[in-house]
Design a protein around this motif. Structure first.
Motif, PDB file in Angstrom:
ATOM      1  N   LYS A  10      43.849  21.214  20.784  1.00  0.00           N
ATOM      2  CA  LYS A  10      42.767  21.094  21.756  1.00  0.00           C
ATOM      3  C   LYS A  10      42.059  22.441  21.894  1.00  0.00           C
ATOM      4  CE  LYS A  10      45.625  17.912  24.475  1.00  0.00           C
ATOM      5  NZ  LYS A  10      46.166  17.602  25.837  1.00  0.00           N
ATOM      6  N   PHE A  11      40.764  22.379  22.129  1.00  0.00           N
ATOM      7  CA  PHE A  11      40.019  23.613  22.346  1.00  0.00           C
ATOM      8  C   PHE A  11      38.850  23.346  23.276  1.00  0.00           C
ATOM      9  CE2 PHE A  11      37.903  21.554  18.816  1.00  0.00           C
ATOM     10  CZ  PHE A  11      36.542  21.745  19.088  1.00  0.00           C
ATOM     11  N   GLU A  12      38.420  24.394  23.941  1.00  0.00           N
ATOM     12  CA  GLU A  12      37.231  24.309  24.798  1.00  0.00           C
ATOM     13  C   GLU A  12      36.493  25.634  24.737  1.00  0.00           C
ATOM     14  OE1 GLU A  12      35.789  22.757  29.190  1.00  0.00           O
ATOM     15  OE2 GLU A  12      37.936  22.924  28.751  1.00  0.00           O
ATOM     16  N   ILE A  13      35.178  25.550  24.582  1.00  0.00           N
ATOM     17  CA  ILE A  13      34.326  26.729  24.581  1.00  0.00           C
ATOM     18  C   ILE A  13      33.172  26.505  25.537  1.00  0.00           C
ATOM     19  CG2 ILE A  13      34.894  27.477  22.234  1.00  0.00           C
ATOM     20  CD1 ILE A  13      32.348  26.115  21.274  1.00  0.00           C
ATOM     21  N   SER A  14      32.710  27.576  26.131  1.00  0.00           N
ATOM     22  CA  SER A  14      31.616  27.456  27.087  1.00  0.00           C
ATOM     23  C   SER A  14      30.811  28.751  27.084  1.00  0.00           C
ATOM     24  CB  SER A  14      32.162  27.190  28.492  1.00  0.00           C
ATOM     25  OG  SER A  14      31.132  27.103  29.449  1.00  0.00           O
ATOM     26  N   PHE A  15      29.495  28.607  27.095  1.00  0.00           N
ATOM     27  CA  PHE A  15      28.595  29.768  27.061  1.00  0.00           C
ATOM     28  C   PHE A  15      27.585  29.663  28.190  1.00  0.00           C
ATOM     29  CE2 PHE A  15      29.932  28.812  22.742  1.00  0.00           C
ATOM     30  CZ  PHE A  15      30.458  30.004  22.323  1.00  0.00           C
ATOM     31  N   TYR A  55      44.955  10.541  11.772  1.00  0.00           N
ATOM     32  CA  TYR A  55      44.541  11.485  12.794  1.00  0.00           C
ATOM     33  C   TYR A  55      43.381  10.894  13.581  1.00  0.00           C
ATOM     34  CZ  TYR A  55      40.582  12.735   9.774  1.00  0.00           C
ATOM     35  OH  TYR A  55      39.450  12.687   9.009  1.00  0.00           O
ATOM     36  N   ALA A  56      43.155  11.458  14.756  1.00  0.00           N
ATOM     37  CA  ALA A  56      42.077  11.005  15.636  1.00  0.00           C
ATOM     38  C   ALA A  56      41.342  12.215  16.175  1.00  0.00           C
ATOM     39  CB  ALA A  56      42.628  10.158  16.778  1.00  0.00           C
ATOM     40  N   ILE A  57      40.034  12.057  16.365  1.00  0.00           N
ATOM     41  CA  ILE A  57      39.188  13.134  16.871  1.00  0.00           C
ATOM     42  C   ILE A  57      38.497  12.664  18.138  1.00  0.00           C
ATOM     43  CG2 ILE A  57      37.229  14.644  16.398  1.00  0.00           C
ATOM     44  CD1 ILE A  57      37.816  14.321  13.429  1.00  0.00           C
ATOM     45  N   TYR A  58      38.486  13.536  19.131  1.00  0.00           N
ATOM     46  CA  TYR A  58      37.747  13.246  20.363  1.00  0.00           C
ATOM     47  C   TYR A  58      37.012  14.506  20.784  1.00  0.00           C
ATOM     48  CZ  TYR A  58      36.637  12.278  25.233  1.00  0.00           C
ATOM     49  OH  TYR A  58      35.977  12.114  26.421  1.00  0.00           O
ATOM     50  N   THR A  59      35.749  14.358  21.179  1.00  0.00           N
ATOM     51  CA  THR A  59      34.967  15.513  21.620  1.00  0.00           C
ATOM     52  C   THR A  59      34.140  15.178  22.856  1.00  0.00           C
ATOM     53  OG1 THR A  59      33.067  14.949  20.213  1.00  0.00           O
ATOM     54  CG2 THR A  59      34.742  16.403  19.265  1.00  0.00           C
ATOM     55  N   GLU A  60      33.934  16.171  23.672  1.00  0.00           N
ATOM     56  CA  GLU A  60      32.978  16.112  24.782  1.00  0.00           C
ATOM     57  C   GLU A  60      32.079  17.333  24.677  1.00  0.00           C
ATOM     58  OE1 GLU A  60      34.709  15.905  28.612  1.00  0.00           O
ATOM     59  OE2 GLU A  60      35.888  14.099  28.197  1.00  0.00           O
ATOM     60  N   THR A  61      30.789  17.107  24.600  1.00  0.00           N
ATOM     61  CA  THR A  61      29.821  18.200  24.578  1.00  0.00           C
ATOM     62  C   THR A  61      28.981  18.106  25.843  1.00  0.00           C
ATOM     63  OG1 THR A  61      29.740  18.043  22.164  1.00  0.00           O
ATOM     64  CG2 THR A  61      28.010  19.322  23.243  1.00  0.00           C
ATOM     65  N   TYR A  62      28.861  19.209  26.552  1.00  0.00           N
ATOM     66  CA  TYR A  62      28.191  19.135  27.840  1.00  0.00           C
ATOM     67  C   TYR A  62      27.239  20.315  28.031  1.00  0.00           C
ATOM     68  CZ  TYR A  62      31.978  22.394  28.955  1.00  0.00           C
ATOM     69  OH  TYR A  62      32.852  23.449  28.937  1.00  0.00           O
ATOM     70  N   MET A 119      31.831  22.723  24.948  1.00  0.00           N
ATOM     71  CA  MET A 119      32.418  21.574  24.267  1.00  0.00           C
ATOM     72  C   MET A 119      33.933  21.598  24.403  1.00  0.00           C
ATOM     73  SD  MET A 119      31.959  20.151  20.359  1.00  0.00           S
ATOM     74  CE  MET A 119      33.190  21.189  19.578  1.00  0.00           C
ATOM     75  N   TYR A 120      34.482  20.403  24.623  1.00  0.00           N
ATOM     76  CA  TYR A 120      35.931  20.192  24.604  1.00  0.00           C
ATOM     77  C   TYR A 120      36.245  19.319  23.401  1.00  0.00           C
ATOM     78  CZ  TYR A 120      40.402  17.965  25.578  1.00  0.00           C
ATOM     79  OH  TYR A 120      41.680  17.490  25.471  1.00  0.00           O
ATOM     80  N   GLY A 121      37.224  19.712  22.613  1.00  0.00           N
ATOM     81  CA  GLY A 121      37.583  18.940  21.432  1.00  0.00           C
ATOM     82  C   GLY A 121      39.075  18.735  21.310  1.00  0.00           C
ATOM     83  N   LYS A 122      39.461  17.632  20.688  1.00  0.00           N
ATOM     84  CA  LYS A 122      40.875  17.326  20.489  1.00  0.00           C
ATOM     85  C   LYS A 122      41.043  16.628  19.146  1.00  0.00           C
ATOM     86  CE  LYS A 122      44.715  14.688  22.497  1.00  0.00           C
ATOM     87  NZ  LYS A 122      45.115  13.784  23.607  1.00  0.00           N
ATOM     88  N   VAL A 123      41.885  17.192  18.305  1.00  0.00           N
ATOM     89  CA  VAL A 123      42.231  16.572  17.029  1.00  0.00           C
ATOM     90  C   VAL A 123      43.731  16.287  17.068  1.00  0.00           C
ATOM     91  CG1 VAL A 123      42.276  16.792  14.523  1.00  0.00           C
ATOM     92  CG2 VAL A 123      40.410  17.839  15.834  1.00  0.00           C
ATOM     93  N   THR A 124      44.103  15.025  16.893  1.00  0.00           N
ATOM     94  CA  THR A 124      45.505  14.629  16.993  1.00  0.00           C
ATOM     95  C   THR A 124      45.969  14.002  15.688  1.00  0.00           C
ATOM     96  OG1 THR A 124      45.230  14.179  19.359  1.00  0.00           O
ATOM     97  CG2 THR A 124      47.177  13.265  18.284  1.00  0.00           C
ATOM     98  N   ALA A 125      46.983  14.586  15.078  1.00  0.00           N
ATOM     99  CA  ALA A 125      47.596  14.027  13.868  1.00  0.00           C
ATOM    100  C   ALA A 125      48.880  13.317  14.257  1.00  0.00           C
ATOM    101  CB  ALA A 125      47.887  15.133  12.862  1.00  0.00           C
ATOM    102  N   THR A 126      49.077  12.114  13.723  1.00  0.00           N
ATOM    103  CA  THR A 126      50.283  11.338  13.983  1.00  0.00           C
ATOM    104  C   THR A 126      51.219  11.450  12.793  1.00  0.00           C
ATOM    105  OG1 THR A 126      49.044   9.787  15.364  1.00  0.00           O
ATOM    106  CG2 THR A 126      51.191   9.055  14.553  1.00  0.00           C
ATOM    107  N   VAL A 127      52.421  11.977  13.044  1.00  0.00           N
ATOM    108  CA  VAL A 127      53.366  12.252  11.959  1.00  0.00           C
ATOM    109  C   VAL A 127      53.926  10.970  11.370  1.00  0.00           C
ATOM    110  CG1 VAL A 127      55.553  13.387  11.378  1.00  0.00           C
ATOM    111  CG2 VAL A 127      53.943  14.488  12.953  1.00  0.00           C
ATOM    112  N   ALA A 128      54.099   9.937  12.183  1.00  0.00           N
ATOM    113  CA  ALA A 128      54.755   8.719  11.712  1.00  0.00           C
ATOM    114  C   ALA A 128      53.936   7.967  10.666  1.00  0.00           C
ATOM    115  CB  ALA A 128      55.050   7.798  12.888  1.00  0.00           C
ATOM    116  N   THR A 129      52.647   8.216  10.615  1.00  0.00           N
ATOM    117  CA  THR A 129      51.780   7.516   9.674  1.00  0.00           C
ATOM    118  C   THR A 129      51.078   8.543   8.807  1.00  0.00           C
ATOM    119  OG1 THR A 129      51.413   5.785  11.306  1.00  0.00           O
ATOM    120  CG2 THR A 129      49.909   5.850   9.441  1.00  0.00           C
ATOM    121  N   ALA A 130      51.178   8.404   7.496  1.00  0.00           N
ATOM    122  CA  ALA A 130      50.563   9.362   6.578  1.00  0.00           C
ATOM    123  C   ALA A 130      49.048   9.365   6.753  1.00  0.00           C
ATOM    124  CB  ALA A 130      50.925   9.003   5.141  1.00  0.00           C
ATOM    125  N   ASP A 131      48.476  10.560   6.735  1.00  0.00           N
ATOM    126  CA  ASP A 131      47.026  10.733   6.795  1.00  0.00           C
ATOM    127  C   ASP A 131      46.401  10.058   8.016  1.00  0.00           C
ATOM    128  OD1 ASP A 131      47.100  12.119   4.370  1.00  0.00           O
ATOM    129  OD2 ASP A 131      47.016  10.251   3.253  1.00  0.00           O
TER     130      ASP A 131
END
Length: 305
Positions: free
Chosen positions: A300-305, A44-51, A30-42
């Protein structure tokens, strides 16, 4: 399409019965990305790929799903493939690939034509002699085979071992043509260039290039593209990384005026630190868009087994 998939599943089952070969290989990641935007309170966006990939003897399957908080929200692509013989391979499913595609060094953006652009269909690949692969993709999107044939795609890859690989492709759907070259003659060096045209009479034309070099623990790269038509635009992205044990200190910066890849319309910078693990990595950094003055904190993170 369902009939095609059923047929390939049957081939997989038959192969499993008659093959006395090494144990099947299964990879899950799985590849994951969590992005917080400082200019706007609270904000954030989440994106994932599971393969996953599964291979047994000369057949297998690949699948990728994408999502956000629900990581299994939407299947992006899946493929059942069968190596008919050393010279022939067939794949079917919701395909996102093709042998005539080159990727940029930094981001992995493709600057050659993807023969199947997340489309349901069948891809046949023929390798009559070592180093030459010809491919044909036929979509299965309508109830009329003749209509689907008019949206076929064709690709060719010619590899000269340890020297270069030259690729070319043409899609009838959109009249998309591309050609590219990947130089392999220089050790620890990536050097690729390509051209892509979409539409009749050169309606959209783009030039691409990418460079990468590793010297000891130092890794540098440059991606660039230039839109020729319909309006001139450019984008250049540079990267530098330095590895210290299991850690990587890096930075990426790009400047463009609304080009094909980046579209930041100005300067964008991204310093980061990455930690490598046995089964993956995690990257933490900060991005800054000079035009909008928006600061983001991507993890961002990625793990693979």
């Amino acid at each position: 399409m369902k009939k095609v998939l059923v047929l390939l599943l049957a081939l997989v089952a038959v192969g499993g019965v008659f093959a006395a070969d090494p144990a099947p290989a299964l990879t899950f990641g799985m590849y994951g990305k969590v992005t917080a935007t400082v200019a706007t309170a609270d904000s954030y966006a989440i994106y994932t790929e599971t393969y996953l990939t599964y291979k047994v003897k000369d057949m297998g399957l690949n699948a990728t799903v994408i999502g956000a908080a629900d990581i299994f929200a939407t299947p992006r692509n899946y493929k059942f493939w069968y190596q008919v013989c050393p010279a022939a391979k067939i794949s079917a499913g919701l395909l996102r690939e093709g042998p005539a595609r080159l990727a940029s060094y930094i981001d992995g953006n493709g600057f050659s034509t993807r023969m199947a652009n997340v489309e349901a269909g069948v891809l046949a690949e023929l390798t009559p002699v070592q180093g030459i692969t010809a491919a044909v993709f036929v979509p299965v999107s309508t109830a009329k085979p003749l209509d689907d044939l008019q949206k076929s795609a064709f690709g060719l890859s010619f590899a000269i071992p340890n020297i270069a690989t030259i690729v070319s492709a043409y899609r009838l759907n959109g009249y998309e043509f591309s050609v590219g070259a990947d130089l392999k003659a220089i050790k620890d060096t990536t050097l690729k260039a390509g051209f892509k045209n979409t539409g009749n009479l050169g309606a959209s034309s783009v030039l691409y290039g990418t460079f990468g070099k590793k010297v000891g623990d130092l890794n540098i790269g440059v991606d660039a593209d230039f839109i020729v038509k319909p309006a001139a635009a450019y984008g250049i992205e540079g990267m530098v990384e330095y590895t210290i044990g299991s850690y990587v200190l890096g930075a990426v910066a790009s400047i463009d005026n609304g080009d094909a890849w980046y579209a930041y319309n100005g300067l964008w910078v991204y310093p980061y630190i990455k930690r490598n693990f046995a089964a993956g990595d995690i990257k933490v950094g900060v991005t800054y868009n000079a035009k909008t003055a928006v600061i983001q904190l991507p993890v961002k993170f990625e793990i693979s087994f």
